[in-house]
Design a protein around this motif. Structure first.
Motif, PDB file in Angstrom:
ATOM      1  N   CYS A  40      35.230  47.433  44.310  1.00  0.00           N
ATOM      2  CA  CYS A  40      34.978  47.634  45.740  1.00  0.00           C
ATOM      3  C   CYS A  40      35.929  46.767  46.543  1.00  0.00           C
ATOM      4  N   PHE A  41      36.624  47.393  47.476  1.00  0.00           N
ATOM      5  CA  PHE A  41      37.476  46.681  48.420  1.00  0.00           C
ATOM      6  C   PHE A  41      36.820  46.826  49.782  1.00  0.00           C
ATOM      7  N   GLU A  42      36.156  45.794  50.213  1.00  0.00           N
ATOM      8  CA  GLU A  42      35.367  45.827  51.450  1.00  0.00           C
ATOM      9  C   GLU A  42      36.125  45.091  52.545  1.00  0.00           C
ATOM     10  N   GLY A  83      39.632  43.497  37.249  1.00  0.00           N
ATOM     11  CA  GLY A  83      38.666  43.956  36.256  1.00  0.00           C
ATOM     12  C   GLY A  83      37.567  44.812  36.852  1.00  0.00           C
ATOM     13  N   ALA A  84      36.851  45.497  35.985  1.00  0.00           N
ATOM     14  CA  ALA A  84      35.781  46.412  36.371  1.00  0.00           C
ATOM     15  C   ALA A  84      34.746  45.733  37.257  1.00  0.00           C
ATOM     16  N   ARG A  85      34.303  46.470  38.269  1.00  0.00           N
ATOM     17  CA  ARG A  85      33.232  46.070  39.178  1.00  0.00           C
ATOM     18  C   ARG A  85      33.528  44.803  39.984  1.00  0.00           C
ATOM     19  N   ALA A  86      34.786  44.444  40.113  1.00  0.00           N
ATOM     20  CA  ALA A  86      35.145  43.325  40.986  1.00  0.00           C
ATOM     21  C   ALA A  86      34.970  43.751  42.443  1.00  0.00           C
ATOM     22  N   VAL A  87      34.669  42.772  43.302  1.00  0.00           N
ATOM     23  CA  VAL A  87      34.498  43.020  44.732  1.00  0.00           C
ATOM     24  C   VAL A  87      35.454  42.117  45.497  1.00  0.00           C
ATOM     25  N   LEU A  88      36.251  42.709  46.375  1.00  0.00           N
ATOM     26  CA  LEU A  88      37.132  41.947  47.261  1.00  0.00           C
ATOM     27  C   LEU A  88      36.553  42.051  48.657  1.00  0.00           C
ATOM     28  N   THR A  89      36.251  40.911  49.273  1.00  0.00           N
ATOM     29  CA  THR A  89      35.589  40.878  50.573  1.00  0.00           C
ATOM     30  C   THR A  89      36.607  40.900  51.709  1.00  0.00           C
ATOM     31  N   PRO A  90      36.153  41.082  52.968  1.00  0.00           N
ATOM     32  CA  PRO A  90      37.073  41.180  54.101  1.00  0.00           C
ATOM     33  C   PRO A  90      38.020  39.982  54.208  1.00  0.00           C
ATOM     34  N   GLY A  91      39.293  40.282  54.453  1.00  0.00           N
ATOM     35  CA  GLY A  91      40.303  39.244  54.618  1.00  0.00           C
ATOM     36  C   GLY A  91      40.904  38.734  53.324  1.00  0.00           C
ATOM     37  N   THR A  92      40.510  39.303  52.202  1.00  0.00           N
ATOM     38  CA  THR A  92      40.998  38.853  50.897  1.00  0.00           C
ATOM     39  C   THR A  92      42.484  39.161  50.727  1.00  0.00           C
ATOM     40  N   GLU A  93      43.214  38.199  50.176  1.00  0.00           N
ATOM     41  CA  GLU A  93      44.614  38.387  49.790  1.00  0.00           C
ATOM     42  C   GLU A  93      44.755  37.949  48.344  1.00  0.00           C
ATOM     43  N   ILE A  94      45.331  38.812  47.505  1.00  0.00           N
ATOM     44  CA  ILE A  94      45.561  38.499  46.101  1.00  0.00           C
ATOM     45  C   ILE A  94      47.072  38.419  45.902  1.00  0.00           C
ATOM     46  N   GLY A  95      47.552  37.276  45.433  1.00  0.00           N
ATOM     47  CA  GLY A  95      48.979  37.077  45.221  1.00  0.00           C
ATOM     48  C   GLY A  95      49.507  37.843  44.019  1.00  0.00           C
ATOM     49  N   ASP A  96      50.818  38.032  43.972  1.00  0.00           N
ATOM     50  CA  ASP A  96      51.482  38.757  42.883  1.00  0.00           C
ATOM     51  C   ASP A  96      51.100  38.197  41.518  1.00  0.00           C
ATOM     52  N   CYS A  97      50.937  39.106  40.554  1.00  0.00           N
ATOM     53  CA  CYS A  97      50.730  38.778  39.141  1.00  0.00           C
ATOM     54  C   CYS A  97      49.470  37.960  38.872  1.00  0.00           C
ATOM     55  N   SER A  98      48.474  38.074  39.743  1.00  0.00           N
ATOM     56  CA  SER A  98      47.193  37.421  39.481  1.00  0.00           C
ATOM     57  C   SER A  98      46.275  38.380  38.743  1.00  0.00           C
ATOM     58  N   VAL A  99      45.212  37.813  38.148  1.00  0.00           N
ATOM     59  CA  VAL A  99      44.213  38.595  37.430  1.00  0.00           C
ATOM     60  C   VAL A  99      42.848  38.238  38.007  1.00  0.00           C
ATOM     61  N   ILE A 100      42.067  39.266  38.345  1.00  0.00           N
ATOM     62  CA  ILE A 100      40.704  39.073  38.822  1.00  0.00           C
ATOM     63  C   ILE A 100      39.780  39.579  37.720  1.00  0.00           C
ATOM     64  N   PRO A 146      41.803  42.981  57.037  1.00  0.00           N
ATOM     65  CA  PRO A 146      42.548  43.668  55.985  1.00  0.00           C
ATOM     66  C   PRO A 146      42.297  43.067  54.603  1.00  0.00           C
ATOM     67  N   VAL A 147      42.556  43.882  53.587  1.00  0.00           N
ATOM     68  CA  VAL A 147      42.554  43.455  52.193  1.00  0.00           C
ATOM     69  C   VAL A 147      43.962  43.726  51.672  1.00  0.00           C
ATOM     70  N   SER A 148      44.575  42.706  51.066  1.00  0.00           N
ATOM     71  CA  SER A 148      45.957  42.827  50.601  1.00  0.00           C
ATOM     72  C   SER A 148      46.054  42.387  49.147  1.00  0.00           C
ATOM     73  N   ILE A 149      46.629  43.249  48.314  1.00  0.00           N
ATOM     74  CA  ILE A 149      46.781  42.972  46.889  1.00  0.00           C
ATOM     75  C   ILE A 149      48.265  43.041  46.560  1.00  0.00           C
ATOM     76  N   GLY A 150      48.796  41.975  45.995  1.00  0.00           N
ATOM     77  CA  GLY A 150      50.217  41.896  45.678  1.00  0.00           C
ATOM     78  C   GLY A 150      50.601  42.771  44.488  1.00  0.00           C
ATOM     79  N   ALA A 151      51.857  42.678  44.089  1.00  0.00           N
ATOM     80  CA  ALA A 151      52.391  43.465  42.978  1.00  0.00           C
ATOM     81  C   ALA A 151      51.954  42.882  41.637  1.00  0.00           C
ATOM     82  N   GLY A 152      51.743  43.767  40.669  1.00  0.00           N
ATOM     83  CA  GLY A 152      51.459  43.340  39.309  1.00  0.00           C
ATOM     84  C   GLY A 152      50.101  42.695  39.108  1.00  0.00           C
ATOM     85  N   VAL A 153      49.154  42.960  39.988  1.00  0.00           N
ATOM     86  CA  VAL A 153      47.812  42.373  39.904  1.00  0.00           C
ATOM     87  C   VAL A 153      46.933  43.226  38.997  1.00  0.00           C
ATOM     88  N   TRP A 154      46.074  42.573  38.218  1.00  0.00           N
ATOM     89  CA  TRP A 154      45.063  43.260  37.415  1.00  0.00           C
ATOM     90  C   TRP A 154      43.706  42.899  37.971  1.00  0.00           C
TER      91      TRP A 154
END
Length: 123
Positions: free
Chosen positions: A50-52, A75-92, A65-73
């Motif tokens: 879920c990208f909320e 996992g199943a059923r992860a939730v990204l909340t408002p304003g979330t930014e995930i940097g390149d090549c990170s794993v959730i 906004p929700v922003s996900i960088g390049a090369g990110v993984w």
């Protein structure tokens, strides 16, 4: 390779969604589209994520906004909340609830998500 999105995908407003090249999104993902949602190139998104991006506050709804960088993984059923930014090549990790900015090259997991360790460099 273009993006590959397995259905069903629930998205409240496709006009705010940007998906990069080589993205794979597994089944059942949900995207709240009241603000931009950007998924970078070569991201892998597990099933039922879920990208909320709408916050319900005492003064009304606020979309961030929700922003996900390049090369990110992600996992199943992860939730990204408002304003979330995930940097390149990170794993959730599966089931994580991300509530803040995740720098690039890190593994995050838990509820709320926290840094577990750095990820290996991409070869």
């Amino acid at each position: 390779m273009d993006a590959y999105v397995r259905s069903p995908l629930w998205c409240s407003d496709l006009s705010h969604l940007r998906i990069g090249r080589g993205v794979f999104m597994n089944i059942g993902c949900r995207i709240e589209g009241a603000a931009p949602v950007v998924i970078g190139d070569r991201c892998q998104v597990g099933p039922f994520c879920c990208f909320e991006n709408v916050n319900h506050t005492e003064t009304g709804d606020q979309a961030l906004p929700v922003s996900i960088g390049a090369g990110v993984w992600i996992g199943a059923r992860a939730v990204l909340t408002p304003g979330t930014e995930i940097g390149d090549c990170s794993v959730i990790a599966a089931g994580a609830v991300v509530t803040k900015k995740v720098p690039g090259g890190e593994l995050w997991g838990g509820v709320p998500a926290r840094k577990i360790r750095n990820t290996p460099p991409v070869q």
